[in-house]
Motif scaffolding. Sequence first.
Motif, PDB file in Angstrom:
ATOM      1  N   GLU A  89      36.754  37.598  44.463  1.00 10.02           N
ATOM      2  CA  GLU A  89      36.492  38.859  45.162  1.00 10.02           C
ATOM      3  C   GLU A  89      37.004  40.062  44.372  1.00 10.02           C
ATOM      4  O   GLU A  89      36.353  41.107  44.324  1.00 10.02           O
ATOM      5  N   LEU A  90      38.165  39.932  43.757  1.00  3.79           N
ATOM      6  CA  LEU A  90      38.819  41.081  43.143  1.00  3.79           C
ATOM      7  C   LEU A  90      38.548  41.227  41.650  1.00  3.79           C
ATOM      8  O   LEU A  90      38.583  42.335  41.122  1.00  3.79           O
ATOM      9  N   MET A  91      38.298  40.119  40.967  1.00 11.23           N
ATOM     10  CA  MET A  91      38.145  40.161  39.514  1.00 11.23           C
ATOM     11  C   MET A  91      36.683  40.104  39.095  1.00 11.23           C
ATOM     12  O   MET A  91      35.850  39.567  39.828  1.00 11.23           O
ATOM     13  N   PRO A  92      36.365  40.616  37.912  1.00 10.18           N
ATOM     14  CA  PRO A  92      35.040  40.357  37.347  1.00 10.18           C
ATOM     15  C   PRO A  92      34.837  38.847  37.215  1.00 10.18           C
ATOM     16  O   PRO A  92      35.796  38.100  36.980  1.00 10.18           O
ATOM     17  N   PHE A  93      33.610  38.398  37.360  1.00 10.56           N
ATOM     18  CA  PHE A  93      33.326  36.965  37.441  1.00 10.56           C
ATOM     19  C   PHE A  93      33.894  36.178  36.258  1.00 10.56           C
ATOM     20  O   PHE A  93      34.548  35.146  36.441  1.00 10.56           O
TER      21      PHE A  93
END
Length: 209
Positions: A89-93
Amino acid sequence: DLKEYFRETEAQGLKGTRQAQRESYGWWRRLRWYQKPTIAMVNGWCFGGGYGPLFSCDLAFAAEEAKFGLSEINWGILPGGGATKVAQELMPFRKAMYHAMTGENIDGKTAADWGLVNEAVPLAQLKDRVTEVAKVLLAKNPVALKATKDAMKRVGVMSYDDAEDYLIRAQEAANSYDNEGRKEGIRQFIDEKSYKPGLGAYDKDKVKA
C-alpha cells in the motif's frame, strides 16, 4: 514476548491463532479509525508486526538511524498480520517486492524515500519534529480533521464518482456536528481577512460555544 506469542499460540492450535489475530487486528483497527490524529514516531527497530500500528497511524516519522524490515522470509514464512498489505500500500511496487522477498533491512531515510514514513530526521531531532507537527494539527478544527483523515483512507478504494458522493455526505455530516466552526473559519477569512487558508488555520478559539 515472541516466545510466548509463538509457542503458546502454537500449542493452542488454530483456536489460539485466530484469537491472537482477532486481538492484534482489533487493536490496529481501533488505532486506524481513532477519533483524533495519530502520529507514529519510530526511533529504533520496526519489523513485521510493527508495520500494523505504523500503517494505522495517520502520519509517521522516523529517525534516520531507525531500521525497518520484513524479516519473515528469512525464517520461512510470508509477512502476515497485514505487513504485506502495508508494504504494498505504501511503497512503489518494485520496492515493496524487493523489501518483502529479500528480507533486507532499510534505514529511516530509505523508509522515507520509499514512502513507508512521511519523513526521517536525525534521532536527536525526532521528538521535536513530531511535537512540531502535533502542534500544527492541534490548531486545526478537530471535526474537520477527523472527517479528512477518514475520507483520505476511504476514497482510495472508490471510483471517482463514488468518492464524489461520499465526500458530499461526509461534508454534510461534519457540518451537522460543527457548523459554527465552519462558519467561523469562513467569517475570519472573508469578513475579517485575519488569516489566509493557504498559510495557516483560522483561530478556532473564537468559535462561539
